[in-house]
Design an enzyme around this catalytic site. Sequence first.
Site, PDB file in Angstrom:
ATOM      1  CG  HIS A   1      -1.617  45.994  -2.346  1.00  0.00           C
ATOM      2  ND1 HIS A   1      -0.838  45.097  -3.021  1.00  0.00           N
ATOM      3  CD2 HIS A   1      -2.166  45.296  -1.307  1.00  0.00           C
ATOM      4  CE1 HIS A   1      -0.918  43.910  -2.450  1.00  0.00           C
ATOM      5  NE2 HIS A   1      -1.713  44.007  -1.404  1.00  0.00           N
TER       6      HIS A   1
ATOM      7  CG  HIS B   1      -1.997  -1.081   1.109  1.00  0.00           C
ATOM      8  ND1 HIS B   1      -2.912  -1.139   0.082  1.00  0.00           N
ATOM      9  CD2 HIS B   1      -2.250  -2.143   1.909  1.00  0.00           C
ATOM     10  CE1 HIS B   1      -3.695  -2.192   0.258  1.00  0.00           C
ATOM     11  NE2 HIS B   1      -3.316  -2.817   1.366  1.00  0.00           N
TER      12      HIS B   1
END
Length: 466
Positions: free
Chosen positions: A367, A288
């Site tokens: 900004h 797995h």
Amino acid sequence: MNIKQRTLKAPVSVSGVGLHTGASVTLTFKPAPENHGYKFQRIDLPGNPIIDADVDNVVDTSRGTTLEQNGGRISTIEHVLAALVGSEVDNVLIEVDGPEAPIMDGSSIQFIESFEKVGFEDQKADREYFHINQNIHYAEADRKVEMIAMPADDYRLTVMVDYNSPVLGTQHANISHISEFRSEISSCRTFVFLHELELLLKHGLIKGGDLNNAIVIVDREVHPEELTHLAKLFNRQEIAVAKEGILNNISLRHQNEPARHKLLDVIGDLALAGMPLKAHIMAARPGHAANVAFARKIKAMIKKERRGKTIPLYNTNAKPVYDVNEIMARLPHRPPFLLVDKIMEISQNHVVGVKNVTMNEPFFVGHFPGSPVMPGVLQVEALAQNGGILVLNTVPDPENYLTYFMKIENVRFKEKVLPGDTLILRCDLTAPIRRGICQMKGVVIVGDKVVTEAEMMAQIVRKPNV
């Protein structure tokens, strides 16, 4: 000829116990819409969390494959997924009322038989395969694990197991097309070595094991009193070692049943890559953990190829589908908050728009004025406006409707957007629009790089007084 996606014709339930928890659990497989994929839903938990069958959600591979998402966990899911892939079912919702899928007889056959009881239904959308176009390798030197995916026209698998055991020896199993899964692989049960069984019992695991759902391989000399003890643990009158070197609780369905079951596990785990495959998978000594690591490599290749497909070429000379005036006729936004300059492509399922970022944008004033960067939230807003054009294109009188975004998630900002950049905005529907609700995936592209991506949900609402 294109193959259509398919789902189940009706819901169907399967009940059993979890191998490790011993808890009674019921799975209910429900039909799902196109492009839904495989999803589990823990209906026993608050909020009924949904867990996508996605390799990114794997949290444990120690004794089976375990997924966790949104506060819900489900384990031992590989046999369920193998049954869905082997039945060529694309879309299903799997409701589950416990933490672990039922082990049933240790194989996938009982899940497949439940699907066959209700039958399958073709859907309108084409099934999209991922064609392996170059070899993908995975190896674990310490465990001598090797896996490779090679180009092929079908989904073929070849598996070899070799546990250095005189009983099990070296075994091979293969199928040349996924249609062989039902008859050749689906009934093959999980197996465990006797020394592993003892360790699992010692640690309080396999509470749901009753020796009907696993082949127990006896890899050492066993004294009669040990067999008596095992018989008592599993409520058997008597247990012996059969000539094949396994406990005589069950008979082998195939001489190479362990190798066939490992092939089953590979199919189930690789389903977590997210797409049906066209490839030849060869795996030596898989487990797995290796299967999941290999699925991650395949998913990374899928994402890379999809990214290449979704980066549209921008022809500055091409006439737009909608110019800014036509966009304003559809969207209520106006400068300075209109963040789409033109629409270059539009279809029933996707839209491509353009936003030119200049130093004159009003947000640059406040900004990071010394190092101007376009705010990420405005990039998402540009995507939302672009997606709004796509959604409104589905109604006959778009000027009479508005789109309100209900949810934005999985947002990722990968690169800065600077003055002078041209944003290519692409939105693709991820599910059919139902009752005015639409789901889409959006990407912002500068040059040949995806700089921002997000998943969005919006609702179409008729304007008041219209």
